[in-house]
Design a protein around this motif. Structure first.
Motif, PDB file in Angstrom:
ATOM      1  N   ARG A  82      37.631  32.661  55.583  1.00 41.45           N
ATOM      2  CA  ARG A  82      37.607  32.436  57.036  1.00 41.45           C
ATOM      3  C   ARG A  82      36.569  31.387  57.401  1.00 41.45           C
ATOM      4  O   ARG A  82      36.817  30.526  58.265  1.00 41.45           O
ATOM      5  N   LEU A  83      35.420  31.430  56.753  1.00 39.22           N
ATOM      6  CA  LEU A  83      34.392  30.433  57.005  1.00 39.22           C
ATOM      7  C   LEU A  83      34.861  29.045  56.590  1.00 39.22           C
ATOM      8  O   LEU A  83      34.704  28.067  57.332  1.00 39.22           O
ATOM      9  N   VAL A  84      35.421  28.936  55.401  1.00 37.27           N
ATOM     10  CA  VAL A  84      35.880  27.646  54.896  1.00 37.27           C
ATOM     11  C   VAL A  84      36.924  27.037  55.828  1.00 37.27           C
ATOM     12  O   VAL A  84      36.923  25.827  56.102  1.00 37.27           O
ATOM     13  N   ALA A  85      37.818  27.893  56.355  1.00 40.88           N
ATOM     14  CA  ALA A  85      38.906  27.410  57.205  1.00 40.88           C
ATOM     15  C   ALA A  85      38.449  27.062  58.608  1.00 40.88           C
ATOM     16  O   ALA A  85      39.178  26.376  59.347  1.00 40.88           O
ATOM     17  N   ALA A  86      37.249  27.473  58.989  1.00 40.64           N
ATOM     18  CA  ALA A  86      36.795  27.299  60.368  1.00 40.64           C
ATOM     19  C   ALA A  86      36.386  25.868  60.677  1.00 40.64           C
ATOM     20  O   ALA A  86      36.363  25.457  61.841  1.00 40.64           O
ATOM     21  N   GLY A  87      36.045  25.105  59.645  1.00 39.96           N
ATOM     22  CA  GLY A  87      35.576  23.749  59.887  1.00 39.96           C
ATOM     23  C   GLY A  87      34.133  23.720  60.352  1.00 39.96           C
ATOM     24  O   GLY A  87      33.500  24.766  60.554  1.00 39.96           O
ATOM     25  N   GLY A  88      33.590  22.537  60.523  1.00 41.58           N
ATOM     26  CA  GLY A  88      32.245  22.381  61.036  1.00 41.58           C
ATOM     27  C   GLY A  88      31.185  22.999  60.135  1.00 41.58           C
ATOM     28  O   GLY A  88      31.339  23.084  58.912  1.00 41.58           O
ATOM     29  N   ALA A  89      30.104  23.457  60.757  1.00 35.48           N
ATOM     30  CA  ALA A  89      29.007  24.053  59.996  1.00 35.48           C
ATOM     31  C   ALA A  89      29.447  25.314  59.271  1.00 35.48           C
ATOM     32  O   ALA A  89      28.966  25.609  58.176  1.00 35.48           O
TER      33      ALA A  89
ATOM     34  N   GLY B 177      30.677  28.388  54.149  1.00 36.71           N
ATOM     35  CA  GLY B 177      31.710  28.979  53.312  1.00 36.71           C
ATOM     36  C   GLY B 177      31.795  28.316  51.953  1.00 36.71           C
ATOM     37  O   GLY B 177      31.931  28.989  50.919  1.00 36.71           O
ATOM     38  N   GLU B 178      31.695  26.995  51.928  1.00 38.11           N
ATOM     39  CA  GLU B 178      31.765  26.278  50.651  1.00 38.11           C
ATOM     40  C   GLU B 178      30.538  26.576  49.792  1.00 38.11           C
ATOM     41  O   GLU B 178      30.637  26.704  48.561  1.00 38.11           O
ATOM     42  N   ARG B 179      29.359  26.708  50.431  1.00 36.69           N
ATOM     43  CA  ARG B 179      28.161  27.056  49.682  1.00 36.69           C
ATOM     44  C   ARG B 179      28.311  28.446  49.056  1.00 36.69           C
ATOM     45  O   ARG B 179      27.947  28.655  47.890  1.00 36.69           O
ATOM     46  N   LEU B 180      28.849  29.376  49.808  1.00 38.41           N
ATOM     47  CA  LEU B 180      29.038  30.730  49.292  1.00 38.41           C
ATOM     48  C   LEU B 180      30.076  30.755  48.179  1.00 38.41           C
ATOM     49  O   LEU B 180      29.917  31.471  47.173  1.00 38.41           O
ATOM     50  N   TRP B 181      31.148  29.994  48.354  1.00 38.08           N
ATOM     51  CA  TRP B 181      32.195  29.937  47.317  1.00 38.08           C
ATOM     52  C   TRP B 181      31.600  29.431  46.001  1.00 38.08           C
ATOM     53  O   TRP B 181      31.846  29.994  44.919  1.00 38.08           O
TER      54      TRP B 181
END
Length: 418
Positions: A273-280, A285-289
Motif C-alpha cells: 500500500r505504501l509503495v502504491a501510494a506514490g510520493g514520500a 515502502g521501497e525502503r521497507l521492501w
C-alpha cells in the motif's frame, strides 16, 4: 507517593454486569460472530458452527478445542498448558477476561474452518475489513501528509511519526462498531503519560555523541493491521533511515486474532500500500521492501503471540529474543494488558515495577481501550477522575507512552504474579 503494592492486584474478569469486559463478552463478541457470518458465503456446516459459538457466548461455558479443530494435537496441547484444564466447563464470564477473549477468537477461527482441512483453510475472516481500511480515503489523506514531513526539523519529524504510531490504532476500536478519535476531555490531556525522552535516549541517532549498543536492534510487537500498521511501519522506516536502529524484529500474530491484529500477510499488504501510494509514502515502502529483502527487518510470528497469558509467562526463546534487543516496543491495548498484567492495578502503580520481569528495556505505545492502566502520576489521575468522562480508561480518547530503560532480574511483585 505512587502505589507500590507488595501483592498483585485482582485479575480483571467479565462477570460484573455493566462493566466494560462484560460488555465485550455479551455484546461485542456476538456482533463479531454475526459480522463474520455475513461477510462470507459460508457453507451450512460453517454457519451452524458460528451459530453454536453465538449460543455459547450467550449462556455457554468454555469448552476444549475439538479434535477436528486441531488435527495434529499441537494447539490443544498448547491450550492445555495455557490454562484449558483449569477453565474448561466454567462460564466465559468467570475466567480471566484476557483468557476468555483469546479463547473466543481461537474458537471463531475454528468455526470458520481456518485450520481446515477444507476450502476455508487459511482464509482470514477479518481480511475484508482490513483491506477496506487500507483502501479508505482517510488512508490516502494520511499518506499524502507525509510529503510535508521532510520540511520539518528532525526532532519534530521523529515526534510526528512516533505520535502517528501511537494514535494510529484508534480506528479499530470495537471492530469499527465504534470509531472515536483522540481529543481532550475536561482538564485531562489526551496523552496521560509521556516517556518519549526515555524512549529516544534508548535509540540515539548516530553522530549525537550518545553511547548506545551497536548494532541497535528494535523489537516492535505490532498490534493491529490496516491504518495502525501503516504508521508503525513508517516509524520503522524513519528509524532505519536516521540510523537510530540497524535492525528491526517485527513481531506479529501467526494467524488472525482479535479482529484486526496484524499477521505476516498484513505486513505485506501494508508495505504494498505504501509503495502504491506514490510520493514520500512510496519512498518509505521501497525502503521497507529492501530492508525486508536484506534482513534488516525480520518478521516473526511466535505461537505465544496468540497466548491468553501475560508476557510474564513468556517462553525462554521469546525471552531471549527480547533480551537481545536494544529496546522492545509493544504497541496497542492488548499488548499493554499482556505486558503489565490484565489486573486492577491502582493507576499510580509504577510502570517500571509491573514490567520489572521483562528481560530488557521496554516501552509501550498505547491508546486506552480497556480498564488496566499503570504509571500515572497522582495529578493526572485526579484530573481524569474529575473530568466528567466516565469511560476515560476505555474510550480510546487518551493514550500513553511509557518506557523503562533498566534491566531487572525480577521483582517480588512480578514473581508473585506468575
Amino acid at each position: 507517593m505512587p502505589d507500590t503494592p507488595s501483592v498483585p492486584a485482582p485479575v480483571i474478569l467479565g462477570n460484573e454486569p455493566g462493566s466494560f469486559p462484560h460488555g465485550v463478552l455479551a455484546e461485542r463478541h456476538p456482533a463479531i460472530v454475526r459480522q463474520v457470518r455475513d461477510a462470507f458465503p459460508l457453507d451450512p456446516g460453517r454457519r451452524e458452527a458460528l451459530d453454536a459459538l453465538l449460543a455459547s457466548c450467550a449462556d455457554g461455558v468454555v469448552e476444549p478445542l475439538p479434535a477436528a479443530a486441531d488435527p495434529t494435537g499441537r494447539d490443544r496441547e498448547r491450550w492445555s498448558h495455557w490454562g484449558m484444564d483449569e477453565y474448561a466447563g466454567r462460564s466465559w464470564y468467570d475466567v480471566p477476561w484476557l483468557w476468555a477473549e483469546s479463547h473466543f477468537y481461537r474458537r471463531l477461527l475454528d468455526a470458520v474452518g481456518y485450520f481446515g482441512p477444507g476450502p476455508w483453510q487459511g482464509v482470514d475472516p477479518f481480511r475484508p475489513a482490513k483491506l477496506a481500511e487500507l483502501d479508505a480515503p482517510e488512508t490516502d489523506e494520511e499518506l499524502a501528509a507525509l510529503d510535508g514531513l521532510d520540511e520539518l526539523p528532525a526532532d519534530e519529524r521523529a515526534r510526528a511519526l512516533l505520535h502517528g504510531s501511537l494514535w494510529g490504532n484508534r480506528a479499530d476500536l470495537g471492530f469499527r462498531l465504534s470509531d472515536r478519535g483522540a481529543g481532550p476531555r475536561g482538564e485531562a490531556e489526551p496523552l496521560v503519560a509521556d516517556d518519549s525522552d526515555t524512549l529516544w535516549s534508548l535509540l540515539p541517532a548516530r553522530g549525537t555523541g550518545a553511547a548506545r549498543q551497536d548494532p541497535a536492534t528494535l523489537c516492535l510487537v505490532a498490534d493491529n493491521a490496516g491504518r495502525e500498521l501503516v504508521p508503525d511501519l513508517l516509524l520503522v522506516s524513519h528509524l532505519l533511515a536516521e540510523g537510530r536502529v540497524d535492525r528491526v524484529v517485527l513481531h506479529v500474530k501467526p494467524y488472525p486474532y482479535y479482529v484486526s491484529d496484524a499477521t505476516p500477510t498484513d505486513v505485506l499488504d501494508a508495505v504494498r500500500r505504501l509503495v502504491a501510494a506514490g510520493g514520500a509514502a512510496a519512498g518509505h515502502g521501497e525502503r521497507l521492501w529492501t530492508a525486508l529483502s536484506d534482513g534488516r527487518v525480520v518478521v516473526r510470528a511466535h505461537p505465544f503471540s496468540c497466548a491468553p497469558l501475560p508476557y510474564a509467562d513468556m517462553p525462554g526463546d521469546l525471552r531471549e529474543d527480547f533480551a537481545a534487543a536494544t529496546v522492545t516496543v509493544l504497541k496497542g491495548d492488548l499488548n499493554y494488558r499482556r505486558l503489565v498484567g490484565d489486573r486492577w492495578w491502582p493507576p499510580t502503580t509504577p510502570f517500571a515495577d509491573v514490567t520489572a520481569y521483562f528481560p530488557g528495556p521496554v516501552a509501550a505505545l498505547r491508546t486506552l481501550k480497556s480498564d488496566v492502566v499503570t504509571g500515572l502520576d497522582a495529578k493526572t489521575e485526579a484530573a481524569l477522575e474529575a473530568s466528567g468522562e466516565r469511560h476515560w480508561r476505555t474510550s480510546g480518547t487518551h493514550a500513553l507512552i511509557q518506557a523503562s530503560g533498566e534491566k531487572f532480574p525480577h521483582s517480588g511483585l512480578i514473581h508473585a504474579m506468575v
